[in-house]
Scaffold this motif. Sequence first.
Motif, PDB file in Angstrom:
ATOM      1  N   UNK A 342       0.839  -1.256  -0.027  1.00 35.10           N
ATOM      2  CA  UNK A 342      -0.085  -0.075   0.074  1.00 35.10           C
ATOM      3  C   UNK A 342       0.910   1.343  -0.251  1.00 35.10           C
ATOM      4  N   UNK A 343       0.263   2.464   0.142  1.00 31.26           N
ATOM      5  CA  UNK A 343       1.026   3.615   0.599  1.00 31.26           C
ATOM      6  C   UNK A 343       1.247   4.792  -0.903  1.00 31.26           C
ATOM      7  N   UNK A 344       1.467   3.727  -1.905  1.00 36.26           N
ATOM      8  CA  UNK A 344       2.354   4.375  -3.094  1.00 36.26           C
ATOM      9  C   UNK A 344       1.101   5.060  -4.092  1.00 36.26           C
ATOM     10  N   UNK A 345       1.353   6.202  -4.395  1.00 34.36           N
ATOM     11  CA  UNK A 345       0.426   6.746  -5.589  1.00 34.36           C
ATOM     12  C   UNK A 345       1.433   6.932  -6.664  1.00 34.36           C
ATOM     13  N   UNK A 346       1.188   6.156  -7.838  1.00 37.72           N
ATOM     14  CA  UNK A 346       2.066   6.193  -9.150  1.00 37.72           C
ATOM     15  C   UNK A 346       1.659   7.224  -9.870  1.00 37.72           C
ATOM     16  N   UNK A 347       2.918   8.027 -10.758  1.00 33.45           N
ATOM     17  CA  UNK A 347       2.778   9.089 -11.888  1.00 33.45           C
ATOM     18  C   UNK A 347       3.948   9.265 -12.209  1.00 33.45           C
ATOM     19  N   UNK A 348       3.969   9.591 -13.319  1.00 40.20           N
ATOM     20  CA  UNK A 348       5.335   9.984 -14.082  1.00 40.20           C
ATOM     21  C   UNK A 348       6.313  11.096 -13.324  1.00 40.20           C
ATOM     22  N   UNK A 349       7.306  10.411 -12.776  1.00 40.19           N
ATOM     23  CA  UNK A 349       8.153  11.525 -11.913  1.00 40.19           C
ATOM     24  C   UNK A 349       9.470  11.645 -12.786  1.00 40.19           C
ATOM     25  N   UNK A 350      10.265  12.822 -12.650  1.00 42.83           N
ATOM     26  CA  UNK A 350      11.367  13.089 -12.923  1.00 42.83           C
ATOM     27  C   UNK A 350      12.417  12.926 -12.112  1.00 42.83           C
ATOM     28  N   UNK A 351      13.277  11.670 -12.205  1.00 34.02           N
ATOM     29  CA  UNK A 351      14.326  11.585 -11.340  1.00 34.02           C
ATOM     30  C   UNK A 351      15.276  12.559 -11.163  1.00 34.02           C
ATOM     31  N   UNK A 352      15.571  13.155 -12.234  1.00 36.38           N
ATOM     32  CA  UNK A 352      16.641  14.371 -12.099  1.00 36.38           C
ATOM     33  C   UNK A 352      16.092  15.548 -11.233  1.00 36.38           C
ATOM     34  N   UNK A 353      14.856  15.765 -11.341  1.00 34.82           N
ATOM     35  CA  UNK A 353      14.173  16.934 -10.653  1.00 34.82           C
ATOM     36  C   UNK A 353      14.227  16.401  -9.167  1.00 34.82           C
ATOM     37  N   UNK A 354      14.136  15.111  -8.843  1.00 35.66           N
ATOM     38  CA  UNK A 354      14.099  14.691  -7.394  1.00 35.66           C
ATOM     39  C   UNK A 354      15.427  15.076  -6.928  1.00 35.66           C
ATOM     40  N   UNK A 355      16.574  14.580  -7.557  1.00 37.10           N
ATOM     41  CA  UNK A 355      17.752  14.660  -7.162  1.00 37.10           C
ATOM     42  C   UNK A 355      18.371  16.115  -6.910  1.00 37.10           C
ATOM     43  N   UNK A 356      17.880  17.133  -7.893  1.00 38.93           N
ATOM     44  CA  UNK A 356      18.040  18.387  -7.686  1.00 38.93           C
ATOM     45  C   UNK A 356      17.478  18.950  -6.472  1.00 38.93           C
ATOM     46  N   UNK A 357      16.232  18.729  -6.109  1.00 37.73           N
ATOM     47  CA  UNK A 357      15.485  19.283  -4.975  1.00 37.73           C
ATOM     48  C   UNK A 357      16.072  18.492  -4.006  1.00 37.73           C
ATOM     49  N   UNK A 358      16.397  17.466  -3.707  1.00 39.31           N
ATOM     50  CA  UNK A 358      16.853  16.843  -2.453  1.00 39.31           C
ATOM     51  C   UNK A 358      18.174  17.333  -2.144  1.00 39.31           C
ATOM     52  N   UNK A 359      19.023  17.723  -3.164  1.00 38.01           N
ATOM     53  CA  UNK A 359      20.497  18.288  -2.575  1.00 38.01           C
ATOM     54  C   UNK A 359      20.163  19.619  -2.095  1.00 38.01           C
ATOM     55  N   UNK A 360      19.342  20.416  -2.936  1.00 34.00           N
ATOM     56  CA  UNK A 360      18.993  21.745  -2.464  1.00 34.00           C
ATOM     57  C   UNK A 360      18.449  21.778  -0.941  1.00 34.00           C
ATOM     58  N   UNK A 361      17.515  20.559  -0.727  1.00 33.86           N
ATOM     59  CA  UNK A 361      17.126  20.666   0.672  1.00 33.86           C
ATOM     60  C   UNK A 361      18.184  20.313   1.845  1.00 33.86           C
ATOM     61  N   UNK A 362      19.171  19.436   1.302  1.00 28.54           N
ATOM     62  CA  UNK A 362      20.206  19.025   2.252  1.00 28.54           C
ATOM     63  C   UNK A 362      21.302  20.166   2.487  1.00 28.54           C
ATOM     64  N   UNK A 363      21.220  20.735   1.674  1.00 25.83           N
ATOM     65  CA  UNK A 363      22.633  21.861   1.649  1.00 25.83           C
ATOM     66  C   UNK A 363      22.411  22.727   2.783  1.00 25.83           C
ATOM     67  N   UNK A 364      21.223  23.476   3.211  1.00 27.95           N
ATOM     68  CA  UNK A 364      20.916  24.096   4.584  1.00 27.95           C
ATOM     69  C   UNK A 364      21.167  23.188   5.771  1.00 27.95           C
ATOM     70  N   UNK A 365      21.006  21.940   5.463  1.00 28.56           N
ATOM     71  CA  UNK A 365      21.009  20.965   6.743  1.00 28.56           C
ATOM     72  C   UNK A 365      22.583  20.741   6.972  1.00 28.56           C
TER      73      UNK A 365
END
Length: 514
Positions: A342-365
Amino acid sequence: MTSRPSVRGRRRWSLQARLITAIVAVVALILVMVAIATSAVLGRVLQDNLNAQVQTAAQQTAGTLLDLKVPRDEQQVTASEVLQAGNQPQGTVLVLRGGIDGTQTGAYVAGPGEIVVLTAQQVEDILLGVTTPDYTTVSIDGLGDYRMFPYQSLGYVAYAGMPESGVQQTVTPIITSVVLMTTGGLVLLAVIVAWIVRRSLAPLRAVAATATRVASQPLAEGEVSITERVPEDQTDENTEIGRVGHALNTLLDHVDSSLDARQRNEERMRSFVADASHELRPPLASIRGFSELSLRALRAHPDSPQAAETTEQSLERIQAQSVRMTDLVEDLLLLARLDEGQELVYSPIDLTQVAVESVADARPAGPEHEWILDVPDESLYVAGDATRLHQVAANLLANARTHTPAGTEVTVSVSREDGDAVLRVHDDGPGVDPSIADELFERFSRADRSRARKSGGTGLGLSIAKAIVAAHGGRLSVQSEPGDTTFEVRIPARPADPAAAPADRAVDSDVSVQ
C-alpha cells in the motif's frame, strides 16, 4: 450384556511381498499352462503312435493268416499259432473268434519267443470291451490297459492290441520332470525376484526412512535444522523411485530454508519489537517525568512565576518527545503499509528533478559538507510516488550527512543504464563499518550500537528507503570502503512524458553542478 469380540483388521501386505507374489503367481500360472499343454500334446502324439503300432500289429496278423494258407473248412487256427508265426513284438495281444467251430482263442507275447495263452476271463474282457470298429482302450485283467483294434480276415474276427503302459511310462517321467523343474524354477524365480525387487525398492525404503526421521523431529517452534536427506546413491534421476528420493531431498531443502527464514523472521520480529519498545520508552519516560514535575511545581507553588516557567519548559519537552514518538510511529506505519503493498501513488516522476530538489534541501541542513550534483540535461522519468522517492533521496543524503565528518564531499548523480534510472549518492567519508555491513538495511540498524543515539537516528531511514525502492520494482545497494562509499538506487525507467514533464526545469542556483 455380552461383549462384542474385537475384530482385528487384516494386515496389509507390503509392496515388496505383493510384487513378488504377483510375479511368481503369474509365472507359475504360465508354466502350469505350458506343462498341461505340453503333456496333452505329447499324450496325443504318443496315443497316435500307439494306434499306428496297433494297426501295424493287426496288418501283420492278417498277413500271417494269409501266409498260413488255411482254408475255411479245414483245421482251426489259434491266436497262439498266429502270434508265433508272425513274430509279433513283445506285449502284442491277439484274440481270434470264428473259424470252423467258431471258438474264441487269445494269446499275448510275453517275451521273445514266449507266447502266453489268455484265460477265458481275459478273452471275455477284450470281447466285451471292444464295441466299435475303431480303436478302443480295454482293461484286461492281469495285463492292464490295452489299445485294441478289431478286423476281419479269412472268416475270423481278430482283435489285435498293444499295451498302453508304454505311453504312461513315457508321459509319467516327463510330467514328473516338468513338475519338479517347474517347482524348482519357481523357487529360484522367487529368490531372484525377491532380490531384484528388494534392491529396486531400496531407494523407496530410504525415502520412507528419511521421511519417518524428519516426521519425528519437532518443527513447530525454535531453531530447527533438517539435516536428514536421502543418500545420494538412492536418488538416481534416471529411475522413477530415484526421482522420488531426489524430489524429497529438494523438498527438505526448501523446508529447511523456510524454517531458517521463519527463525530469522521470528528473531527479527523479536528484535524489532525490542527496538521499537526501546525507542518508545525514553520519550514516554520523559513525558511522564516532565508531567510529574509540572504537577509537583503547580501543587507546591500554584501562583509563583517559577512554577509557570517550569510548566512551560516541561510542556516544551513533552511536545518534543511527542513529535519524536509521532515520527517513529509514522515510520513504522509506513513500513507496514509498504510491506502490504500500500501507500504508493504512481505518476510520471522526473528523477533528475528529485535529485536536484533533494540536494537543495540537504545543503542548508549540512552546510559543513560539500554537495555536488551530477545530472544530465534531459529529464529521466520513472513511474513512481513523488513523495516517497523524495523521501528515499532525503534519507540517503541524511545518512551521508550524519555518518561523515565535516568537509566530506557528497556527490549525487543520475543516469540511465540498461533501461534503468540510476540514482547514486557517493561520499569520500570513512565508509560503512564492516560489522554492520550485512544488516545495514535492516530495521533499527545503527552504527551506534550503544543506543545512545548520538547520531539522532532510530535506524529506520535506510530500511524505509529500501522498502520504497523495492515497492517501485527497483533495487537499493551499497558498495563501501574507506574513502569511497556509494549508495545506488535502480528503478525501471520509462519514456519521457512531455505532457507530464515541465517545460523548463530550473536547477537550484545554490547547488553546484558538475
